[in-house]
Design a protein around this motif. Structure first.
Motif, PDB file in Angstrom:
ATOM      1  N   GLY A  33     -24.392 -59.710   1.839  1.00  0.00           N
ATOM      2  CA  GLY A  33     -25.407 -58.672   1.855  1.00  0.00           C
ATOM      3  C   GLY A  33     -26.512 -59.113   2.800  1.00  0.00           C
ATOM      4  O   GLY A  33     -26.588 -60.285   3.176  1.00  0.00           O
ATOM      5  N   SER A  34     -27.386 -58.198   3.185  1.00  0.00           N
ATOM      6  CA  SER A  34     -28.443 -58.582   4.121  1.00  0.00           C
ATOM      7  C   SER A  34     -29.778 -57.990   3.699  1.00  0.00           C
ATOM      8  O   SER A  34     -29.830 -56.948   3.033  1.00  0.00           O
ATOM      9  CB  SER A  34     -28.104 -58.133   5.541  1.00  0.00           C
ATOM     10  N   ARG A  35     -30.808 -58.687   4.094  1.00  0.00           N
ATOM     11  CA  ARG A  35     -32.173 -58.216   3.890  1.00  0.00           C
ATOM     12  C   ARG A  35     -32.994 -58.620   5.106  1.00  0.00           C
ATOM     13  O   ARG A  35     -33.005 -59.792   5.488  1.00  0.00           O
ATOM     14  CB  ARG A  35     -32.771 -58.814   2.627  1.00  0.00           C
ATOM     15  N   ALA A  36     -33.663 -57.655   5.692  1.00  0.00           N
ATOM     16  CA  ALA A  36     -34.465 -57.920   6.889  1.00  0.00           C
ATOM     17  C   ALA A  36     -35.882 -58.316   6.491  1.00  0.00           C
ATOM     18  O   ALA A  36     -36.500 -57.681   5.631  1.00  0.00           O
ATOM     19  CB  ALA A  36     -34.498 -56.693   7.787  1.00  0.00           C
ATOM     20  N   PHE A  37     -36.370 -59.370   7.097  1.00  0.00           N
ATOM     21  CA  PHE A  37     -37.752 -59.815   6.962  1.00  0.00           C
ATOM     22  C   PHE A  37     -38.371 -59.744   8.356  1.00  0.00           C
ATOM     23  O   PHE A  37     -38.489 -60.755   9.046  1.00  0.00           O
ATOM     24  CB  PHE A  37     -37.818 -61.253   6.443  1.00  0.00           C
ATOM     25  N   VAL A  38     -38.720 -58.549   8.786  1.00  0.00           N
ATOM     26  CA  VAL A  38     -39.237 -58.362  10.143  1.00  0.00           C
ATOM     27  C   VAL A  38     -40.545 -57.576  10.102  1.00  0.00           C
ATOM     28  O   VAL A  38     -40.794 -56.793   9.193  1.00  0.00           O
ATOM     29  CB  VAL A  38     -38.232 -57.644  11.069  1.00  0.00           C
ATOM     30  N   LEU A  39     -41.351 -57.823  11.120  1.00  0.00           N
ATOM     31  CA  LEU A  39     -42.562 -57.045  11.362  1.00  0.00           C
ATOM     32  C   LEU A  39     -42.313 -56.290  12.651  1.00  0.00           C
ATOM     33  O   LEU A  39     -42.078 -56.894  13.696  1.00  0.00           O
ATOM     34  CB  LEU A  39     -43.774 -57.964  11.508  1.00  0.00           C
ATOM     35  N   ARG A  40     -42.351 -54.986  12.591  1.00  0.00           N
ATOM     36  CA  ARG A  40     -42.028 -54.170  13.747  1.00  0.00           C
ATOM     37  C   ARG A  40     -43.273 -53.761  14.524  1.00  0.00           C
ATOM     38  O   ARG A  40     -44.273 -53.363  13.948  1.00  0.00           O
ATOM     39  CB  ARG A  40     -41.265 -52.932  13.307  1.00  0.00           C
ATOM     40  N   GLY A  41     -43.178 -53.848  15.837  1.00  0.00           N
ATOM     41  CA  GLY A  41     -44.172 -53.308  16.758  1.00  0.00           C
ATOM     42  C   GLY A  41     -45.607 -53.689  16.456  1.00  0.00           C
ATOM     43  O   GLY A  41     -45.947 -54.861  16.363  1.00  0.00           O
ATOM     44  N   LYS A  42     -46.423 -52.669  16.287  1.00  0.00           N
ATOM     45  CA  LYS A  42     -47.861 -52.892  16.108  1.00  0.00           C
ATOM     46  C   LYS A  42     -48.193 -53.534  14.767  1.00  0.00           C
ATOM     47  O   LYS A  42     -49.241 -54.144  14.625  1.00  0.00           O
ATOM     48  CB  LYS A  42     -48.610 -51.566  16.260  1.00  0.00           C
ATOM     49  N   ARG A  43     -47.296 -53.417  13.799  1.00  0.00           N
ATOM     50  CA  ARG A  43     -47.519 -54.085  12.515  1.00  0.00           C
ATOM     51  C   ARG A  43     -47.555 -55.596  12.702  1.00  0.00           C
ATOM     52  O   ARG A  43     -48.327 -56.282  12.032  1.00  0.00           O
ATOM     53  CB  ARG A  43     -46.446 -53.708  11.517  1.00  0.00           C
ATOM     54  N   ALA A  44     -46.703 -56.121  13.590  1.00  0.00           N
ATOM     55  CA  ALA A  44     -46.698 -57.563  13.840  1.00  0.00           C
ATOM     56  C   ALA A  44     -48.047 -58.010  14.395  1.00  0.00           C
ATOM     57  O   ALA A  44     -48.601 -59.026  13.971  1.00  0.00           O
ATOM     58  CB  ALA A  44     -45.579 -57.933  14.816  1.00  0.00           C
ATOM     59  N   TYR A  45     -48.583 -57.235  15.335  1.00  0.00           N
ATOM     60  CA  TYR A  45     -49.882 -57.589  15.906  1.00  0.00           C
ATOM     61  C   TYR A  45     -50.999 -57.450  14.878  1.00  0.00           C
ATOM     62  O   TYR A  45     -51.850 -58.327  14.741  1.00  0.00           O
ATOM     63  CB  TYR A  45     -50.195 -56.719  17.127  1.00  0.00           C
ATOM     64  N   GLY A  46     -51.001 -56.338  14.147  1.00  0.00           N
ATOM     65  CA  GLY A  46     -52.069 -56.084  13.182  1.00  0.00           C
ATOM     66  C   GLY A  46     -52.085 -57.083  12.038  1.00  0.00           C
ATOM     67  O   GLY A  46     -53.111 -57.692  11.738  1.00  0.00           O
ATOM     68  N   PHE A  47     -50.927 -57.257  11.379  1.00  0.00           N
ATOM     69  CA  PHE A  47     -50.871 -58.189  10.262  1.00  0.00           C
ATOM     70  C   PHE A  47     -50.975 -59.636  10.735  1.00  0.00           C
ATOM     71  O   PHE A  47     -51.507 -60.491  10.029  1.00  0.00           O
ATOM     72  CB  PHE A  47     -49.604 -57.980   9.438  1.00  0.00           C
ATOM     73  N   GLY A  48     -50.461 -59.932  11.934  1.00  0.00           N
ATOM     74  CA  GLY A  48     -50.624 -61.273  12.498  1.00  0.00           C
ATOM     75  C   GLY A  48     -52.088 -61.602  12.732  1.00  0.00           C
ATOM     76  O   GLY A  48     -52.554 -62.702  12.438  1.00  0.00           O
ATOM     77  N   PHE A  49     -52.830 -60.620  13.243  1.00  0.00           N
ATOM     78  CA  PHE A  49     -54.271 -60.795  13.459  1.00  0.00           C
ATOM     79  C   PHE A  49     -54.974 -61.054  12.125  1.00  0.00           C
ATOM     80  O   PHE A  49     -55.788 -61.976  12.008  1.00  0.00           O
ATOM     81  CB  PHE A  49     -54.843 -59.554  14.147  1.00  0.00           C
ATOM     82  N   LEU A  50     -54.643 -60.252  11.108  1.00  0.00           N
ATOM     83  CA  LEU A  50     -55.264 -60.426   9.793  1.00  0.00           C
ATOM     84  C   LEU A  50     -54.900 -61.767   9.160  1.00  0.00           C
ATOM     85  O   LEU A  50     -55.720 -62.378   8.475  1.00  0.00           O
ATOM     86  CB  LEU A  50     -54.867 -59.283   8.862  1.00  0.00           C
ATOM     87  N   CYS A  51     -53.679 -62.223   9.383  1.00  0.00           N
ATOM     88  CA  CYS A  51     -53.251 -63.517   8.853  1.00  0.00           C
ATOM     89  C   CYS A  51     -53.970 -64.669   9.550  1.00  0.00           C
ATOM     90  O   CYS A  51     -54.288 -65.684   8.939  1.00  0.00           O
ATOM     91  CB  CYS A  51     -51.736 -63.654   9.011  1.00  0.00           C
TER      92      CYS A  51
END
Length: 186
Positions: free
Chosen positions: A20-38
């Motif tokens: 089975g699979s589960r994706a743990f990804v941040l797509r597009g602008k979410r990666a930038y936004g949440f990365g900035f907040l982190c």
């Protein structure tokens, strides 16, 4: 073989074997936004420590400091991707790493466990962010402090993705186009 075709082939092969699979990804602008907040609390901690040591000034005392920071800033993103490539190359073999320059990205074409993925994903933060932080705290250099803050900011999304690792038990594949990984489990 390019990263996307490797990823698709491995995904199909693992799914065919009953994973089975589960994706743990941040797509597009979410990666930038949440990365900035982190990254913000990490930069705040660095700033508090840096400015508590002795009186510091936010402007360069010498023109060489400005040139040093400018060089570090221009090379930040390529250096960031090269850190991923170097550490994943050491862990999985350099033939298994693909670096793309436009847009800058690095992918590892190997099945990994959590430890290997962690070291490759966190390498820019651990080597560049903490390395420049240590240099800033030891020397008091403004350019090193600014470079540390910049590299921590650049690695914010990577740090956030590393926070997903405890929930991922199984085989990890680095996602070729998004920030993160896909976990395959039985």
């Amino acid at each position: 073989m390019d990263a996307s075709s490797f990823f698709e082939e491995e995904s199909s092969r693992l799914a065919g074997q009953g994973y089975g699979s589960r994706a743990f990804v941040l797509r597009g602008k979410r990666a930038y936004g949440f990365g900035f907040l982190c990254a913000l609390p990490l930069i705040a901690a660095l700033s508090a420590w840096y400015f508590s040591l002795s009186p510091r000034f936010l402007w360069a005392e010498r023109w060489q400091d400005f040139l040093l920071f400018a060089a570090l800033a221009v090379s930040a993103v390529p250096l960031h991707e090269c850190m991923h490539a170097f550490v994943w190359g050491l862990c999985c073999g350099f033939s298994r790493v693909r670096v793309r320059l436009s847009p800058p990205a690095c992918s590892c074409l190997a099945q990994m466990g959590r430890v290997r993925y962690f070291f490759g994903a966190a390498a820019p933060f651990l080597i560049l962010g903490l390395g420049f932080s240590a240099a800033a705290l030891v020397t008091g250099g403004w350019a090193f402090y600014a470079a540390a803050a910049l590299h921590i900011l650049c690695a914010g999304a990577d740090v956030l993705v590393c926070c997903f690792l405890p929930a991922a038990r199984g085989i990890l594949l680095d996602h070729p186009t998004e920030c993160g990984f896909v976990c395959y489990f039985r």
